[in-house]
Design a protein around this motif. Structure first.
Motif, PDB file in Angstrom:
ATOM      1  N   HIS A   1      29.476 -20.050  19.489  1.00 44.58           N
ATOM      2  CA  HIS A   1      30.156 -20.298  18.220  1.00 44.58           C
ATOM      3  C   HIS A   1      30.979 -21.571  18.219  1.00 44.58           C
ATOM      4  CE1 HIS A   1      29.993 -15.654  18.168  1.00 44.58           C
ATOM      5  NE2 HIS A   1      28.974 -16.129  17.483  1.00 44.58           N
ATOM      6  N   VAL A   2      30.823 -22.413  19.237  1.00 47.93           N
ATOM      7  CA  VAL A   2      31.677 -23.601  19.335  1.00 47.93           C
ATOM      8  C   VAL A   2      31.502 -24.535  18.147  1.00 47.93           C
ATOM      9  CG1 VAL A   2      30.021 -24.988  20.678  1.00 47.93           C
ATOM     10  CG2 VAL A   2      32.485 -25.385  20.930  1.00 47.93           C
ATOM     11  N   GLU A   3      30.321 -24.558  17.560  1.00 47.42           N
ATOM     12  CA  GLU A   3      30.075 -25.449  16.421  1.00 47.42           C
ATOM     13  C   GLU A   3      30.717 -24.949  15.126  1.00 47.42           C
ATOM     14  OE1 GLU A   3      25.923 -26.177  16.030  1.00 47.42           O
ATOM     15  OE2 GLU A   3      25.709 -27.057  18.026  1.00 47.42           O
ATOM     16  N   ALA A   4      31.256 -23.734  15.160  1.00 45.16           N
ATOM     17  CA  ALA A   4      31.890 -23.191  13.951  1.00 45.16           C
ATOM     18  C   ALA A   4      33.282 -23.759  13.721  1.00 45.16           C
ATOM     19  CB  ALA A   4      31.976 -21.668  14.048  1.00 45.16           C
ATOM     20  N   ALA A   5      33.845 -24.434  14.698  1.00 45.96           N
ATOM     21  CA  ALA A   5      35.202 -24.977  14.555  1.00 45.96           C
ATOM     22  C   ALA A   5      35.249 -26.028  13.457  1.00 45.96           C
ATOM     23  CB  ALA A   5      35.670 -25.571  15.874  1.00 45.96           C
ATOM     24  N   THR A   6      36.207 -25.871  12.547  1.00 44.40           N
ATOM     25  CA  THR A   6      36.383 -26.855  11.486  1.00 44.40           C
ATOM     26  C   THR A   6      37.303 -27.987  11.930  1.00 44.40           C
ATOM     27  OG1 THR A   6      38.184 -25.508  10.581  1.00 44.40           O
ATOM     28  CG2 THR A   6      35.991 -25.181   9.657  1.00 44.40           C
ATOM     29  N   SER A   7      38.241 -27.675  12.820  1.00 41.91           N
ATOM     30  CA  SER A   7      39.125 -28.683  13.402  1.00 41.91           C
ATOM     31  C   SER A   7      39.171 -28.447  14.904  1.00 41.91           C
ATOM     32  CB  SER A   7      40.540 -28.585  12.820  1.00 41.91           C
ATOM     33  OG  SER A   7      40.536 -28.858  11.440  1.00 41.91           O
ATOM     34  N   PRO A   8      38.467 -29.261  15.697  1.00 43.35           N
ATOM     35  CA  PRO A   8      38.446 -29.063  17.145  1.00 43.35           C
ATOM     36  C   PRO A   8      39.709 -29.608  17.801  1.00 43.35           C
ATOM     37  CG  PRO A   8      37.132 -30.972  16.563  1.00 43.35           C
ATOM     38  CD  PRO A   8      37.607 -30.375  15.271  1.00 43.35           C
ATOM     39  N   ILE A   9      39.845 -29.340  19.089  1.00 38.67           N
ATOM     40  CA  ILE A   9      40.977 -29.883  19.840  1.00 38.67           C
ATOM     41  C   ILE A   9      40.792 -31.394  19.985  1.00 38.67           C
ATOM     42  CG2 ILE A   9      41.377 -27.734  21.073  1.00 38.67           C
ATOM     43  CD1 ILE A   9      39.966 -28.911  23.499  1.00 38.67           C
ATOM     44  N   THR A  10      41.901 -32.121  20.057  1.00 36.06           N
ATOM     45  CA  THR A  10      41.862 -33.577  20.191  1.00 36.06           C
ATOM     46  C   THR A  10      42.918 -34.016  21.208  1.00 36.06           C
ATOM     47  OG1 THR A  10      43.429 -33.856  18.375  1.00 36.06           O
ATOM     48  CG2 THR A  10      41.084 -33.901  17.809  1.00 36.06           C
ATOM     49  N   ALA A  11      42.985 -35.335  21.433  1.00 34.81           N
ATOM     50  CA  ALA A  11      43.987 -35.937  22.323  1.00 34.81           C
ATOM     51  C   ALA A  11      44.023 -35.233  23.682  1.00 34.81           C
ATOM     52  CB  ALA A  11      45.362 -35.912  21.663  1.00 34.81           C
ATOM     53  N   ILE A  12      42.847 -35.035  24.274  1.00 43.19           N
ATOM     54  CA  ILE A  12      42.745 -34.322  25.555  1.00 43.19           C
ATOM     55  C   ILE A  12      43.248 -35.203  26.698  1.00 43.19           C
ATOM     56  CG2 ILE A  12      41.125 -33.324  27.205  1.00 43.19           C
ATOM     57  CD1 ILE A  12      39.360 -32.683  24.718  1.00 43.19           C
ATOM     58  N   LYS A  13      44.074 -34.618  27.545  1.00 35.19           N
ATOM     59  CA  LYS A  13      44.553 -35.316  28.738  1.00 35.19           C
ATOM     60  C   LYS A  13      44.483 -34.360  29.928  1.00 35.19           C
ATOM     61  CE  LYS A  13      47.824 -38.271  26.243  1.00 35.19           C
ATOM     62  NZ  LYS A  13      49.248 -38.647  26.092  1.00 35.19           N
ATOM     63  N   VAL A  14      44.049 -34.884  31.084  1.00 29.75           N
ATOM     64  CA  VAL A  14      44.044 -34.086  32.314  1.00 29.75           C
ATOM     65  C   VAL A  14      44.770 -34.867  33.397  1.00 29.75           C
ATOM     66  CG1 VAL A  14      41.894 -32.898  31.757  1.00 29.75           C
ATOM     67  CG2 VAL A  14      41.821 -35.006  33.072  1.00 29.75           C
ATOM     68  N   GLU A  15      45.495 -34.151  34.241  1.00 26.44           N
ATOM     69  CA  GLU A  15      46.162 -34.814  35.361  1.00 26.44           C
ATOM     70  C   GLU A  15      45.128 -35.206  36.410  1.00 26.44           C
ATOM     71  OE1 GLU A  15      49.481 -32.868  37.072  1.00 26.44           O
ATOM     72  OE2 GLU A  15      50.449 -32.464  35.127  1.00 26.44           O
ATOM     73  N   GLU A  16      45.415 -36.258  37.134  1.00 24.01           N
ATOM     74  CA  GLU A  16      44.492 -36.730  38.161  1.00 24.01           C
ATOM     75  C   GLU A  16      44.572 -35.824  39.382  1.00 24.01           C
ATOM     76  OE1 GLU A  16      41.503 -38.416  39.819  1.00 24.01           O
ATOM     77  OE2 GLU A  16      42.190 -39.024  37.830  1.00 24.01           O
ATOM     78  N   VAL A  17      43.482 -35.102  39.617  1.00 23.76           N
ATOM     79  CA  VAL A  17      43.357 -34.241  40.804  1.00 23.76           C
ATOM     80  C   VAL A  17      42.051 -34.622  41.483  1.00 23.76           C
ATOM     81  CG1 VAL A  17      43.171 -31.886  41.677  1.00 23.76           C
ATOM     82  CG2 VAL A  17      44.627 -32.368  39.692  1.00 23.76           C
ATOM     83  N   SER A  18      42.148 -35.209  42.694  1.00 24.00           N
ATOM     84  CA  SER A  18      40.948 -35.669  43.395  1.00 24.00           C
ATOM     85  C   SER A  18      40.613 -34.834  44.615  1.00 24.00           C
ATOM     86  CB  SER A  18      41.126 -37.142  43.817  1.00 24.00           C
ATOM     87  OG  SER A  18      42.295 -37.280  44.618  1.00 24.00           O
ATOM     88  N   ASP A  19      41.573 -34.047  45.087  1.00 18.89           N
ATOM     89  CA  ASP A  19      41.380 -33.272  46.320  1.00 18.89           C
ATOM     90  C   ASP A  19      40.854 -31.878  45.984  1.00 18.89           C
ATOM     91  OD1 ASP A  19      41.398 -32.261  48.842  1.00 18.89           O
ATOM     92  OD2 ASP A  19      43.571 -32.070  48.992  1.00 18.89           O
ATOM     93  N   TRP A  20      39.683 -31.575  46.515  1.00 25.41           N
ATOM     94  CA  TRP A  20      39.079 -30.264  46.292  1.00 25.41           C
ATOM     95  C   TRP A  20      39.647 -29.206  47.224  1.00 25.41           C
ATOM     96  CZ3 TRP A  20      36.348 -28.539  42.388  1.00 25.41           C
ATOM     97  CH2 TRP A  20      35.659 -29.434  41.579  1.00 25.41           C
ATOM     98  N   GLY A  21      40.158 -29.590  48.341  1.00 32.91           N
ATOM     99  CA  GLY A  21      40.634 -28.611  49.307  1.00 32.91           C
ATOM    100  C   GLY A  21      39.485 -28.050  50.123  1.00 32.91           C
ATOM    101  N   ALA A  22      39.753 -26.992  50.871  1.00 33.40           N
ATOM    102  CA  ALA A  22      38.765 -26.412  51.778  1.00 33.40           C
ATOM    103  C   ALA A  22      37.743 -25.566  51.033  1.00 33.40           C
ATOM    104  CB  ALA A  22      39.464 -25.551  52.825  1.00 33.40           C
ATOM    105  N   ALA A  23      36.525 -25.541  51.602  1.00 32.70           N
ATOM    106  CA  ALA A  23      35.452 -24.733  51.021  1.00 32.70           C
ATOM    107  C   ALA A  23      35.510 -23.304  51.531  1.00 32.70           C
ATOM    108  CB  ALA A  23      34.100 -25.347  51.358  1.00 32.70           C
ATOM    109  N   THR A  24      35.140 -22.365  50.672  1.00 28.89           N
ATOM    110  CA  THR A  24      35.053 -20.950  51.051  1.00 28.89           C
ATOM    111  C   THR A  24      33.709 -20.427  50.591  1.00 28.89           C
ATOM    112  OG1 THR A  24      37.445 -20.675  50.780  1.00 28.89           O
ATOM    113  CG2 THR A  24      36.102 -18.678  50.829  1.00 28.89           C
ATOM    114  N   ASP A  25      32.897 -20.002  51.577  1.00 28.26           N
ATOM    115  CA  ASP A  25      31.559 -19.483  51.261  1.00 28.26           C
ATOM    116  C   ASP A  25      30.753 -20.452  50.404  1.00 28.26           C
ATOM    117  OD1 ASP A  25      32.131 -17.147  52.648  1.00 28.26           O
ATOM    118  OD2 ASP A  25      32.958 -16.165  50.868  1.00 28.26           O
ATOM    119  N   GLY A  26      30.852 -21.699  50.733  1.00 34.53           N
ATOM    120  CA  GLY A  26      30.055 -22.691  50.030  1.00 34.53           C
ATOM    121  C   GLY A  26      30.573 -23.083  48.670  1.00 34.53           C
ATOM    122  N   VAL A  27      31.820 -22.716  48.349  1.00 32.36           N
ATOM    123  CA  VAL A  27      32.411 -23.038  47.057  1.00 32.36           C
ATOM    124  C   VAL A  27      33.768 -23.695  47.265  1.00 32.36           C
ATOM    125  CG1 VAL A  27      33.250 -22.123  44.854  1.00 32.36           C
ATOM    126  CG2 VAL A  27      31.279 -21.072  45.970  1.00 32.36           C
TER     127      VAL A  27
END
Length: 331
Positions: A77-103
């Motif tokens: 139903h994502v296309e049903a939005a009449t006014s979507p979110i805008t001005a998206i910002k994400v903090e810079e996170v580059s470190d994935w950390g340790a893997a667990t069971d291949g994830v």
């Protein structure tokens, strides 16, 4: 036994231990290498949020876990939005950390704007052998609850909301307004959906319409109450015991007046009027100067109209209640 053989046997456990450690280290390296290095956590979060903003169901479908019904519904139903979110910002996170069971997975703080208001949160993203995923998509959805009233409920335009609720990604959605039974209506034209929140599109009672209906019925209700009171008197429903003295029966018994004792009300598709009716009668007292005295008695009359879904009233229904009717002298 030679000294050389003895030394070899003593060194064997150390050699085996060293090989085991080396093997474990190699396995860890292999697991780490097996996870695609690709995009950073922030890049995946950005891609997901931008897809929500752009109503990009294809990209969202690639990033979500399709076993989660609420997220699948939100993507649908994502296309049903009449006014979507805008001005998206994400903090810079580059470190994935340790893997667990291949994830490997981590949390990425984000913010976005909807209807001029800024919202913040944390989105969990992951990388696996199979590619990028957003396990935090579940927490990013919101729910619009749609209570039912007499078989009718509102909906979200462009969304399959035949059930009691629908999961949606953040955004503003149009409200589908059905014809509600009198006197209810849906006030909202749009509904804003926020991550992890539930919003209800509920029917509200139109008090102005109720008052208009009550006003239109008032004159008829009073006339119906008067008619019922007079008919009860002629039919002998009004008790006259309090007017009788020995062989002298009461005389000049008549209906006198009517007055409301409670305001009219609208409850459960019924408009109800409540009146007190007054009756006069003369009682024999045997006095020298005056042999008769005027007495009064009151009875309750309840007038009810049943209202259909279109706001149309039925014929008046009346009840005369004489359970508290007592004749008393006027002062």
């Amino acid at each position: 036994m030679s000294t050389s053989n003895t030394r070899q046997r003593r060194a064997l456990p150390w050699i085996i231990g060293g090989v085991a450690v080396a093997f474990l280290a190699l396995a860890a390296i292999i697991i780490a290498i097996s996870i695609p290095r690709g995009a950073s956590p922030s890049a995946i979060a950005q891609r997901f949020l931008q897809a929500v903003s752009a109503s990009d169901a294809k990209t969202l479908g690639e990033l979500i876990d399709d076993s989660d019904e609420s997220v699948v519904a939100a993507v649908k139903h994502v296309e049903a939005a009449t006014s979507p979110i805008t001005a998206i910002k994400v903090e810079e996170v580059s470190d994935w950390g340790a893997a667990t069971d291949g994830v490997v997975q981590t949390d990425v703080p984000y913010s976005f704007t909807l209807n001029g208001e800024t919202f913040t949160g944390v989105l969990t993203v992951a990388r696996t052998n199979e590619g990028e995923q957003v396990p935090g998509a579940t927490a990013f959805t919101g729910v619009v609850a749609l209570p039912e009233m007499e078989g009718v409920r509102a909906g979200v335009k462009g969304a399959d909301s035949t059930g009691g609720s629908v999961a949606l990604f953040p955004g503003t959605y149009g409200v589908a307004k059905p014809d509600m039974p009198f006197p209810f209506f849906i006030a909202e034209d749009e509904v804003a959906v926020m991550p992890g929140e539930s919003t209800t599109i509920a029917a509200r009672k139109d008090d102005a319409k109720v008052q208009e209906l009550v006003s239109s019925l008032t004159a008829g209700a009073e006339q119906a109450a008067v008619t019922a009171a007079k008919e009860a008197l002629s039919a002998g429903t009004i008790p006259l015991d309090g007017l009788q003295v020995g062989a002298h029966a009461g005389q000049n018994v008549k209906y006198t007046e009517i007055a409301e004792y409670l305001p009219p009300s609208y409850v459960d598709s019924q408009v109800t009027f409540r009146y007190l009716t007054t009756f006069d009668g003369d009682k024999w007292i045997g006095a020298l100067s005056q042999e008769w005295v005027t007495m009064q008695s009151k009875a309750k009359v309840i007038v009810t109209y049943t209202i259909d879904d279109r706001g149309t009233a039925s014929a008046a229904s009346t009840i005369v209640d004489t359970s508290e009717s007592v004749w008393g002298q006027l002062h």
